[in-house]
Design a protein around this motif. Sequence first.
Motif, mmCIF file in Angstrom:
data_model
loop_
_atom_site.group_PDB
_atom_site.id
_atom_site.type_symbol
_atom_site.label_atom_id
_atom_site.label_comp_id
_atom_site.label_asym_id
_atom_site.label_seq_id
_atom_site.Cartn_x
_atom_site.Cartn_y
_atom_site.Cartn_z
ATOM 1 N N ALA A 20 39.944 32.758 47.753
ATOM 2 C CA ALA A 20 40.978 33.606 48.337
ATOM 3 C C ALA A 20 42.271 33.524 47.539
ATOM 4 O O ALA A 20 42.919 34.551 47.265
ATOM 5 C CB ALA A 20 41.217 33.198 49.788
ATOM 6 N N GLN A 21 42.668 32.325 47.151
ATOM 7 C CA GLN A 21 43.889 32.154 46.356
ATOM 8 C C GLN A 21 43.789 32.884 45.026
ATOM 9 O O GLN A 21 44.757 33.514 44.573
ATOM 10 C CB GLN A 21 44.143 30.664 46.111
ATOM 11 N N SER A 22 42.635 32.792 44.388
ATOM 12 C CA SER A 22 42.456 33.425 43.082
ATOM 13 C C SER A 22 42.496 34.941 43.189
ATOM 14 O O SER A 22 43.033 35.621 42.310
ATOM 15 C CB SER A 22 41.138 32.963 42.450
ATOM 16 N N ILE A 23 41.907 35.480 44.249
ATOM 17 C CA ILE A 23 41.940 36.935 44.453
ATOM 18 C C ILE A 23 43.362 37.390 44.761
ATOM 19 O O ILE A 23 43.888 38.320 44.137
ATOM 20 C CB ILE A 23 40.984 37.330 45.591
ATOM 21 N N ALA A 24 43.992 36.728 45.723
ATOM 22 C CA ALA A 24 45.335 37.128 46.137
ATOM 23 C C ALA A 24 46.352 36.947 45.022
ATOM 24 O O ALA A 24 47.362 37.668 44.966
ATOM 25 C CB ALA A 24 45.762 36.325 47.368
ATOM 26 N N GLY A 25 46.093 36.005 44.118
ATOM 27 C CA GLY A 25 47.027 35.746 43.034
ATOM 28 C C GLY A 25 46.884 36.665 41.841
ATOM 29 O O GLY A 25 47.685 36.580 40.898
ATOM 30 N N ASN A 26 45.892 37.540 41.867
ATOM 31 C CA ASN A 26 45.692 38.469 40.754
ATOM 32 C C ASN A 26 46.308 39.821 41.111
ATOM 33 O O ASN A 26 45.913 40.436 42.107
ATOM 34 C CB ASN A 26 44.200 38.632 40.464
ATOM 35 N N PRO A 27 47.259 40.320 40.327
ATOM 36 C CA PRO A 27 47.928 41.579 40.666
ATOM 37 C C PRO A 27 47.013 42.792 40.644
ATOM 38 O O PRO A 27 47.362 43.844 41.202
ATOM 39 C CB PRO A 27 49.027 41.690 39.605
ATOM 40 N N ASP A 28 45.836 42.663 40.007
ATOM 41 C CA ASP A 28 44.895 43.777 39.958
ATOM 42 C C ASP A 28 43.847 43.711 41.060
ATOM 43 O O ASP A 28 42.894 44.495 41.065
ATOM 44 C CB ASP A 28 44.194 43.808 38.597
ATOM 45 N N ALA A 29 44.012 42.757 41.992
ATOM 46 C CA ALA A 29 43.067 42.601 43.092
ATOM 47 C C ALA A 29 43.786 42.684 44.426
ATOM 48 O O ALA A 29 44.985 42.405 44.529
ATOM 49 C CB ALA A 29 42.348 41.260 42.984
ATOM 50 N N GLN A 30 43.046 43.061 45.444
ATOM 51 C CA GLN A 30 43.572 43.088 46.809
ATOM 52 C C GLN A 30 42.532 42.468 47.730
ATOM 53 O O GLN A 30 41.376 42.908 47.762
ATOM 54 C CB GLN A 30 43.874 44.521 47.231
#
Length: 348
Positions: A20-30
């Motif tokens: 979850a942290q890795s997804i939320a921390g990527n500006p190209d992901a939601q």
Amino acid sequence: MMNPVRFALAGFGAWGKFHAQSIAGNPDAQLVAITAPSEASREEARKLYPEAQIFADSLEMIAKADFDIIDIATPSHTHREIALAAMQKGKHVLLEKPMAITLDDCKAIVAGARDHGVHLAVGHELRLSSQWGRIKEIIDAGTIGDPQYVLVELLRKPYRTGASGWRYDQSRVGSWVLEEPIHFFDLARWYLEGSGDPVELYAYGNSRDPQRPTLFDNFSAMFKYPNGSYAVVSQTLAAFEHHQTVKVSGTKGALWAGWSGALDRTLEPTAFLKVFDGEKLEDVTLTKQSGEVFELREEIAQCIDMVRSGKKPIATGLDGLWSAGLCLVAEESIRQQKPLPVGELLQF
């Protein structure tokens, strides 16, 4: 600007939270939806990710949420049902290793991706490491010649029990060979891919707890190739901290790499990579920090590229089938106390 890639996350346990942290921390992901196993974890997910829909059941999330790719980080025995349900809706899949705990389930997942025309990435994130991935680059560059021998070894503290004790329940975990050794089988096979496919495997294992004799605290396997190359994968869970070693020797030179941390996800590990090309020894500078948390971020970035461009993931469904299959053959070798053939079992 391109729209962010929408992720649904199945599983919000210890490792799922890092996803979850890795997804939320990527500006190209939601991060648009999360399945969490308990009311306490669902409440935590609501507080940390207020814009995401929170579900108690992964199949309900798949039916109701609007997403592009599902990231499956649930206990291993649930992977087939969740992955196939998402694929049937035309959704791409990032599947934590092991992709499943039986060969039939692994093959069904690979077939599902093919039949429904979706992309399937398997979570062998060590391939994306600045350290373990760099080894592959050195091998491919011919620096040590043709690889003939690979050792991947781990010494670490015992596993956590996992939510509701699933990691110590063989019906849900499959085995501990399918936990971290699966990464090492994948690395060794990846490093030796120029040798073809493995043809034979011999394994040993033992447990220090008589109540769980087939969950092996100590495990070692050797598998060989038609050209004489071979690999050794070894692990002990009856130790301390977290210390991983890789050694590769080739027809010209050799390399040695190590990673150590007090915890497997520590933010301050020590790591090194030494390469001998047959004439000189070099200490390779690692450009990025090595460790599974950092490699997970790279994995999410790769999945975004996979969804947007159709680029092949670094670890495909067939790679996941091979790594899980080698683990399962190793377990059978221990039971039968003899070497076993490999290739025919993993034909797809």
